[in-house]
Design a protein around this motif. Sequence first.
Motif, short mmCIF file in Angstrom:
data_model
loop_
_atom_site.label_atom_id
_atom_site.label_comp_id
_atom_site.label_asym_id
_atom_site.label_seq_id
_atom_site.Cartn_x
_atom_site.Cartn_y
_atom_site.Cartn_z
N ALA A 181 0.83 -1.20 0.00
CA ALA A 181 0.00 0.00 0.00
C ALA A 181 0.86 1.25 0.00
N CYS A 182 2.00 1.19 0.68
CA CYS A 182 2.94 2.33 0.68
C CYS A 182 3.60 2.49 -0.69
N SER A 185 0.53 2.16 -4.45
CA SER A 185 -0.83 2.66 -4.23
C SER A 185 -1.55 2.96 -5.53
N PRO A 217 2.76 6.92 0.10
CA PRO A 217 1.97 6.46 -1.05
C PRO A 217 1.64 7.60 -2.00
N VAL A 221 -5.14 5.50 0.20
CA VAL A 221 -5.39 4.06 0.09
C VAL A 221 -6.42 3.65 1.14
N TRP A 255 -2.20 6.07 8.76
CA TRP A 255 -2.90 5.90 7.50
C TRP A 255 -4.01 6.96 7.35
N ASN A 259 -4.12 9.63 4.35
CA ASN A 259 -5.31 9.72 3.51
C ASN A 259 -6.04 11.05 3.65
#
Length: 336
Positions: A181-182, A185, A217, A221, A255, A259
Amino acid sequence: MTARPPSRRPASFGRLLAIPVLVTGMLGLLAWQAAPASSDPASGDRSCVRSVPAGDTTVDVPFEGRAYGVAVHVPDSGGERRPLVVNLHGSQSKGTWQLDYTGMRAASDAHGFLLAAPDGVIPAGDGFAWNVPGVTEGAPRDDIRFLDQAVDTLSAALCADPARIYFTGYSGGGRMASALACERSEKIAAVAPVAGLRAGRPDPADDSRPDPASCVPARAVPVIAFHGEQDGSNPYFGGGTGTWRYSVPAAQERWAELNGCTGEPATEQLTAHVRRVSATEGCRDGAEVLLHDIADGGHTWPGAPQDKPENGHTNREIDADELMWSFFEKHPLPGA
């Protein structure tokens, strides 16, 4: 079983701050040629000719001069592009064992998503471990690049929808899904780490938080995570090995920050032992961050059909497979 220590639980985030592939069928070795889609999936025509039969089989992924067999499960042989869920095993395990442990074939059949379970590269016990950035050193394969190639190869062979590629994983596999995810993405629509949510390595200056430079990212995500408070391998409240250290809520907080989420998280008691902490307000592109805090859970997969008594209690008040699929369905890549 020890009770949860309320004094250590954060009250808020603010405080926590198409190519040829070789397919090995169950009845023998059959050569299959990946057929191109009938049109660009972005055009709205989702028809496709799948090169892999329904059921369990193996697709070879070429990488740096070798072919690595990846266990796959295809729910049917229909000609429509489908979502692909890649399920990464924990350390000392294998892809096929991970499918058995999680019981995810049943969810694949029920909901029609494609399922793949590759093997890590590092020999560990009777199985393998993943080469997770910031965790392992000197491994013979770059598993970020390998899994990137695996997505390309599997997408062609299985006729996957490129806007709906998802990763989950258990323990070391959850840490690997977090790392993807990092790092990838732009390619992965959402992730669902189980007993392994991370947001980069521990900060060398303060290992109670993630190092901001180690996970950057390219886009927001969506993340859904599951973790037991009684996990003795990857402690929920932090500590453990030098490559673990910061708590699971600290990973969720990071996270949410990545985001662009704002405000305080919402907390909902789902069952007697499971509460959900949700960061949804203001997140870019609707990329919510959900954490399922399992008070009686060990280092285990919630709802798994198999027990792991050596790793503690398996909570079956929730079904991680079903919850993560419902989450994945809501989160294709932006613009899809």
